[in-house]
Motif scaffolding. Structure first.
Motif, mmCIF file in Angstrom:
data_model
loop_
_atom_site.group_PDB
_atom_site.id
_atom_site.type_symbol
_atom_site.label_atom_id
_atom_site.label_comp_id
_atom_site.label_asym_id
_atom_site.label_seq_id
_atom_site.Cartn_x
_atom_site.Cartn_y
_atom_site.Cartn_z
ATOM 1 N N ALA A 1 38.456 52.720 44.161
ATOM 2 C CA ALA A 1 39.132 53.540 43.160
ATOM 3 C C ALA A 1 39.394 52.751 41.876
ATOM 4 O O ALA A 1 39.328 53.294 40.768
ATOM 5 C CB ALA A 1 40.440 54.077 43.723
ATOM 6 N N LYS A 2 39.666 51.461 42.037
ATOM 7 C CA LYS A 2 39.952 50.614 40.878
ATOM 8 C C LYS A 2 38.703 49.902 40.377
ATOM 9 O O LYS A 2 38.779 49.117 39.423
ATOM 10 C CB LYS A 2 41.027 49.581 41.239
ATOM 11 N N LYS A 3 37.560 50.146 41.028
ATOM 12 C CA LYS A 3 36.298 49.521 40.626
ATOM 13 C C LYS A 3 36.471 48.008 40.575
ATOM 14 O O LYS A 3 36.186 47.360 39.552
ATOM 15 C CB LYS A 3 35.807 50.077 39.286
ATOM 16 N N ARG A 4 36.884 47.479 41.687
ATOM 17 C CA ARG A 4 37.271 46.074 41.720
ATOM 18 C C ARG A 4 36.827 45.435 43.019
ATOM 19 O O ARG A 4 36.919 46.038 44.082
ATOM 20 C CB ARG A 4 38.785 46.005 41.570
ATOM 21 N N VAL A 5 36.373 44.179 42.920
ATOM 22 C CA VAL A 5 35.990 43.386 44.086
ATOM 23 C C VAL A 5 36.690 42.039 43.963
ATOM 24 O O VAL A 5 36.535 41.357 42.951
ATOM 25 C CB VAL A 5 34.464 43.194 44.171
ATOM 26 N N ASP A 6 37.452 41.669 44.964
ATOM 27 C CA ASP A 6 38.221 40.426 44.935
ATOM 28 C C ASP A 6 37.678 39.405 45.922
ATOM 29 O O ASP A 6 37.045 39.763 46.916
ATOM 30 C CB ASP A 6 39.691 40.709 45.286
#
Length: 121
Positions: free
Chosen positions: A74-79
């Motif tokens: 949903a946040k278009k994020r990869v950590d």
């Protein structure tokens, strides 16, 4: 602009932790499969951790049990959570992923500009 932007690098002592983030630019609708890679001076870039859109992960043997890749679609994020860091983890870390932009076009293997991680002894 179609971009993946990394952040979170820095200087940390051996044994410490860092959390790297890779965030997609506004023109990107979604991130597909993605990975974190690192490249130390004089060495080739190599995969550290990889995650599919569905959350299946894969790790380089040297980071198993210490690094964790995760994503928030949903946040278009990869950590990348990096614990128990070692001096040999020092490198520039890059995010790479397949992205879909707002018109539906898919770009394969987009690279970010990287974030530097330095682990001191």
């Amino acid at each position: 602009q179609v971009q993946l932007v990394e952040s979170g690098g820095g200087l940390v002592q051996a044994g410490g932790s860092l959390r790297l983030s890779c965030v997609a630019s506004e023109s990107i609708l979604s991130i597909g499969s993605a990975g974190w890679y690192h490249q130390a001076p004089g060495k080739e870039r190599e995969m550290v951790a990889y995650i599919t859109r569905g959350g299946v992960t894969r790790y380089q043997d040297s980071v198993k049990g210490r690094f964790t890749i995760s994503r928030d679609n949903a946040k278009k994020r990869v950590d990348l959570q990096m614990d128990s860091l070692k001096v040999e983890d020092s490198a520039k870390y890059y995010c790479n992923g397949d992205v879909t932009i707002l018109n539906g076009h898919v770009y394969r293997e987009i690279w970010g500009q990287g974030t530097l991680v330095t682990v001191s002894s």
